[in-house]
Design a protein around this motif. Structure first.
Motif, PDB file in Angstrom:
ATOM      1  N   GLY A  56       0.820  -1.205   0.000  1.00 28.69           N
ATOM      2  CA  GLY A  56       0.000   0.000   0.000  1.00 28.69           C
ATOM      3  C   GLY A  56       0.850   1.250   0.000  1.00 28.69           C
ATOM      4  N   TRP A  57       0.179   2.378  -0.114  1.00 27.96           N
ATOM      5  CA  TRP A  57       0.862   3.662  -0.069  1.00 27.96           C
ATOM      6  C   TRP A  57       1.453   3.902   1.331  1.00 27.96           C
ATOM      7  N   ASP A  58       2.458   4.743   1.406  1.00 27.58           N
ATOM      8  CA  ASP A  58       2.982   5.160   2.703  1.00 27.58           C
ATOM      9  C   ASP A  58       1.846   5.792   3.514  1.00 27.58           C
ATOM     10  N   LEU A 184       7.885   8.959  10.061  1.00 21.92           N
ATOM     11  CA  LEU A 184       8.002   9.865   8.923  1.00 21.92           C
ATOM     12  C   LEU A 184       9.467  10.016   8.513  1.00 21.92           C
ATOM     13  N   SER A 185       9.715   9.938   7.202  1.00 21.73           N
ATOM     14  CA  SER A 185      11.079  10.072   6.701  1.00 21.73           C
ATOM     15  C   SER A 185      11.101  10.918   5.434  1.00 21.73           C
ATOM     16  N   TYR A 186      12.278  11.303   5.047  1.00 22.59           N
ATOM     17  CA  TYR A 186      12.435  12.064   3.807  1.00 22.59           C
ATOM     18  C   TYR A 186      11.913  11.268   2.616  1.00 22.59           C
ATOM     19  N   GLU A 187      12.146   9.949   2.630  1.00 24.29           N
ATOM     20  CA  GLU A 187      11.713   9.111   1.520  1.00 24.29           C
ATOM     21  C   GLU A 187      10.200   9.162   1.324  1.00 24.29           C
ATOM     22  N   ASP A 188       9.444   9.341   2.419  1.00 24.77           N
ATOM     23  CA  ASP A 188       7.992   9.433   2.292  1.00 24.77           C
ATOM     24  C   ASP A 188       7.602  10.603   1.385  1.00 24.77           C
TER      25      ASP A 188
END
Length: 277
Positions: A56-58, A184-188
């Protein structure tokens, strides 16, 4: 490849307006958790096994669903594998190896929080794998899933779909909530900028890998409560189909020991012998 194209989902098929009120959600959650407990017991005693794939999506709610499933199951025969980037050992080997090593033993249920589908999603979109290799992965994945199901393991594949607006709202909630900030991360945010590319990859994944033996199930997830119940109902329907969920018959040696050590009345012992409910 055997296909059932009539049931192949597309992201546009999801009704993201679906929702549950809290009382209905709580009632259905308890019912589904009780059913999951019975299914696990049946699998333990029958020697069945199952794999649950969650994609699924982040921020779509996979983790929250896994927690509700885990609350109903004995961890001794239920394992969750969170899948991230492969370490060097697996980068030097076929991409399916690390998943083969984590398939459940007899009597167990395994859940993959992200899975081998990273090959045709993130590795495709982010260009981490050459085009000829991620394209060939569709055939390799179908062959792998056919092998798993032919071996008697049930396979349930779920994709949690949310809108871009709902995802952004959940990102903001994670940013504001100190207890959720670790999620939460930058990649999200980087992945979010490629939303359209991921949507194309997801729909092609459905088209190429939703088979009659391992179909995809699209879970509308803008409402977390609805998503959890929809996912759990799909899992219990798939894992419970054709399975005798009656409690196991007590072995005569167990009854004899109970008679000796607990002092149960003869009438109770007699009623438990061969009892199925």
């Amino acid at each position: 490849m055997s296909k059932n194209r009539g049931s192949t989902p597309r992201l546009d098929d999801a009704d993201l307006s679906l929702a549950l009120d809290r009382s209905t959600y709580q009632r259905q959650l308890e019912a589904q958790q009780r059913l999951l407990t019975r299914i696990q017991q049946a699998y333990l005693f029958s020697g069945r096994s199952a794999v649950i794939v969650l994609e699924g999506w982040d921020a779509a709610g996979k983790g929250g669903t896994v927690r509700r499933i885990s609350a109903a199951l004995d961890p001794r025969s239920f394992k969750v594998w969170p899948i991230g980037a492969p370490r060097r050992y697996y980068l030097e080997r076929h991409f399916l190896l690390r998943f083969m090593e984590r398939l459940p033993p007899t009597g167990a249920i395994t859940a993959f929080d992200r899975s081998w589908y990273g090959r045709v999603l993130v590795e495709r979109v982010e260009k981490l794998t050459p085009q000829e290799r991620w394209k060939s992965a569709y055939r390799e994945i179908n062959d792998f899933e056919r092998m798993v199901t032919d071996d008697g393991t049930r396979l349930v594949k779920l994709f949690f779909h949310i809108s871009p607006e709902e995802q952004l709202a959940r990102f903001e909630e994670r940013l504001r909530n100190p207890l959720k900030r670790w999620k939460l991360s930058y990649e999200d945010f980087r992945n979010r900028s490629r939303w359209d590319d991921y949507a194309v990859a997801i729909d092609e994944m459905f088209e190429r890998t939703s088979t009659d033996y391992a179909p995809w199930h699209l879970i509308p997830a803008n409402d977390k409560k609805h998503a959890r119940i929809a996912a759990m109902k799909t899992i219990t329907d798939c894992l419970g189909k054709g399975v005798d969920l009656s409690p196991p018959v007590l072995d005569e040696t167990v009854l004899e020991a109970a008679r000796e050590h607990i002092g149960l009345s003869p009438s109770l012992i007699e009623s438990l012998a061969g009892r199925t409910e």
